[in-house]
Design a protein around this motif. Structure first.
Motif, PDB file in Angstrom:
ATOM      1  N   THR A 262     -11.793  51.420  82.822  1.00  0.00           N
ATOM      2  CA  THR A 262     -12.593  49.850  82.414  1.00  0.00           C
ATOM      3  C   THR A 262     -11.038  50.388  80.833  1.00  0.00           C
ATOM      4  O   THR A 262     -11.126  51.485  79.830  1.00  0.00           O
ATOM      5  CB  THR A 262     -13.931  50.074  81.258  1.00  0.00           C
ATOM      6  N   VAL A 263     -10.203  48.921  80.621  1.00  0.00           N
ATOM      7  CA  VAL A 263      -9.493  47.992  79.183  1.00  0.00           C
ATOM      8  C   VAL A 263     -10.433  48.186  78.862  1.00  0.00           C
ATOM      9  O   VAL A 263     -11.109  46.908  78.358  1.00  0.00           O
ATOM     10  CB  VAL A 263      -8.518  47.219  79.858  1.00  0.00           C
ATOM     11  N   VAL A 264     -10.046  49.130  77.459  1.00  0.00           N
ATOM     12  CA  VAL A 264     -11.097  48.292  76.123  1.00  0.00           C
ATOM     13  C   VAL A 264      -9.773  48.656  75.072  1.00  0.00           C
ATOM     14  O   VAL A 264      -9.362  48.947  75.052  1.00  0.00           O
ATOM     15  CB  VAL A 264     -11.542  49.143  75.977  1.00  0.00           C
ATOM     16  N   PRO A 265     -10.236  47.418  73.912  1.00  0.00           N
ATOM     17  CA  PRO A 265      -8.867  47.449  73.057  1.00  0.00           C
ATOM     18  C   PRO A 265      -9.131  48.707  72.147  1.00  0.00           C
ATOM     19  O   PRO A 265     -10.469  49.719  72.759  1.00  0.00           O
ATOM     20  CB  PRO A 265      -9.324  46.223  72.264  1.00  0.00           C
ATOM     21  N   SER A 266      -8.211  49.224  71.804  1.00  0.00           N
ATOM     22  CA  SER A 266      -7.907  50.804  71.035  1.00  0.00           C
ATOM     23  C   SER A 266      -7.201  50.281  69.628  1.00  0.00           C
ATOM     24  O   SER A 266      -7.761  48.656  68.957  1.00  0.00           O
ATOM     25  CB  SER A 266      -6.023  51.328  71.414  1.00  0.00           C
ATOM     26  N   ASN A 267      -7.109  50.792  68.419  1.00  0.00           N
ATOM     27  CA  ASN A 267      -7.070  50.627  67.088  1.00  0.00           C
ATOM     28  C   ASN A 267      -5.500  50.645  66.825  1.00  0.00           C
ATOM     29  O   ASN A 267      -5.380  50.746  65.809  1.00  0.00           O
ATOM     30  CB  ASN A 267      -7.410  51.863  66.491  1.00  0.00           C
ATOM     31  N   SER A 268      -4.635  50.678  67.668  1.00  0.00           N
ATOM     32  CA  SER A 268      -3.181  50.148  67.458  1.00  0.00           C
ATOM     33  C   SER A 268      -2.234  49.015  67.640  1.00  0.00           C
ATOM     34  O   SER A 268      -3.207  47.959  68.712  1.00  0.00           O
ATOM     35  CB  SER A 268      -3.006  50.988  68.416  1.00  0.00           C
ATOM     36  N   PHE A 269      -1.703  49.146  67.287  1.00  0.00           N
ATOM     37  CA  PHE A 269      -0.688  47.381  67.533  1.00  0.00           C
ATOM     38  C   PHE A 269       0.732  47.365  67.301  1.00  0.00           C
ATOM     39  O   PHE A 269       1.308  47.714  67.179  1.00  0.00           O
ATOM     40  CB  PHE A 269      -1.589  46.669  66.382  1.00  0.00           C
ATOM     41  N   SER A 270       0.912  46.996  68.897  1.00  0.00           N
ATOM     42  CA  SER A 270       2.486  46.349  68.695  1.00  0.00           C
ATOM     43  C   SER A 270       2.532  45.015  68.271  1.00  0.00           C
ATOM     44  O   SER A 270       1.834  43.820  67.268  1.00  0.00           O
ATOM     45  CB  SER A 270       2.752  46.081  69.898  1.00  0.00           C
ATOM     46  N   VAL A 271       3.932  45.301  66.898  1.00  0.00           N
ATOM     47  CA  VAL A 271       4.765  44.351  66.260  1.00  0.00           C
ATOM     48  C   VAL A 271       5.912  43.512  66.571  1.00  0.00           C
ATOM     49  O   VAL A 271       6.568  44.079  66.895  1.00  0.00           O
ATOM     50  CB  VAL A 271       4.081  44.533  64.399  1.00  0.00           C
ATOM     51  N   SER A 272       6.099  42.208  66.797  1.00  0.00           N
ATOM     52  CA  SER A 272       6.840  41.555  67.427  1.00  0.00           C
ATOM     53  C   SER A 272       7.515  40.566  66.364  1.00  0.00           C
ATOM     54  O   SER A 272       6.740  40.209  64.920  1.00  0.00           O
ATOM     55  CB  SER A 272       6.778  40.683  68.560  1.00  0.00           C
ATOM     56  N   VAL A 273       9.240  40.779  66.117  1.00  0.00           N
ATOM     57  CA  VAL A 273       9.047  40.375  64.553  1.00  0.00           C
ATOM     58  C   VAL A 273      10.335  39.773  65.100  1.00  0.00           C
ATOM     59  O   VAL A 273      11.532  40.169  65.689  1.00  0.00           O
ATOM     60  CB  VAL A 273      10.005  41.293  63.773  1.00  0.00           C
TER      61      VAL A 273
END
Length: 309
Positions: A262-273
């Protein structure tokens, strides 16, 4: 990091603040499910027995035309036949196995009893059966509950985001994509299968959000992009635009015998600038070039400077 007091450029770590907001709201939606409801047909049959005595339990099945099923309302004792020419007869009440007018059978209908042969025992009704009805009604479905719960949870997230945004200072950035709703109480007005044209849900819980210092994220970005700025241009903090995307992870339920992930949200984020690079301007040089010159010369000279309007 919630334990980090200052930015760590070497490890790309920023201090963050975890904000939790308690939210509660109700929402009503139309139901989309349907359910067949009605009454069972009832009647009395005469059981004719041409063999030995029998004892029939309540719930014994009787089969009518088109394999319509009925059951005995109560235990019924069947006397043995005096002779082949003189079978015994017993009256007893039966009820349809399901709702619907198709069970309202005419008088003189013949029924088989249990697993007995009709040569030994058979039932007939002297009077027509009645009371069997059916109709389709609006009812609550599993999908109705799931959709209402999901929609209201999303509305509570938006509500929490707006509340936190209104309390932010100019030095803070809210990562809206970090919002996670955890329910505490959910109260539906109806259960699945109940007749209802609408379904109401009262949902209470909390939303967790991440807030980061604006100067910290800007400092980190500037440190990463400064070597990429072409000559003649400058990178300024007020020209930065950041977009956050929550990363997903694949999770397998250990209790599930299947190996599906199952694909679930994680506590990590990618940041696009993205950054608008402004041309570097030497104001003193411009002054010297146009001082004492005709206006037409000044306009022509200024038009050669990138970004001039």
């Amino acid at each position: 990091s919630t334990t980090l007091s200052a930015i760590d450029l070497n490890k790309n770590l920023l201090p963050v603040e975890i904000k939790e907001v308690v939210v509660s709201q109700e929402k009503t939606a139309s139901t989309t499910g349907s359910k067949l409801t009605g009454e069972r047909a009832k009647g009395v049959v005469t059981i004719t027995n041409a063999s030995g005595g029998k004892s029939l339990k309540s719930g014994t099945a009787l089969s009518g035309p088109n394999n319509l099923k009925f059951t005995l309302n109560e235990d019924t004792a069947i006397a043995s036949a005096s002779s082949a020419a003189k079978p015994s007869q017993t009256n007893t009440a039966i009820v349809a196995g399901d709702i619907g007018a198709q069970y309202n059978l005419a008088s003189g209908t013949e029924f088989s009893v249990g697993n007995f042969s009709k040569l030994d025992i058979v039932a007939t009704n002297d009077q027509a059966f009645g009371g069997g009805t059916s109709r389709e009604i609006s009812a609550v479905s599993d999908t109705d509950k799931t959709n209402l719960d999901r929609e209201l949870a999303q509305e509570l997230i938006y509500k929490a985001i707006e509340e936190v945004k209104n309390s932010l200072s100019d030095s803070q950035i809210l990562i809206e994509e970090s919002a996670v709703f955890t329910s505490k109480d959910r109260d539906f007005s109806h259960k699945v299968g109940e007749e209802a044209a609408t379904l109401k849900l009262v949902l209470t819980g909390k939303v967790k959000l991440i807030i980061i210092p604006k100067d910290a994220i800007n400092e980190l970005i500037m440190s990463k992009l400064k070597d990429s700025v072409p000559s003649g241009y400058s990178l300024k903090e007020n020209q930065l635009k950041t977009t956050f995307k929550q990363l997903e992870i694949k999770k397998t339920d250990p209790k599930n015998k299947k190996t599906e992930e199952t694909v679930v949200p994680s506590n990590s984020f990618s940041v696009s600038v993205s950054a608008n690079l402004l041309p570097q301007i030497n104001i003193d040089e411009i002054r010297q070039k146009i001082a004492g010159k005709e206006q037409s010369f000044a306009k022509e000279y200024l038009s050669t400077i990138p970004g001039y309007t």
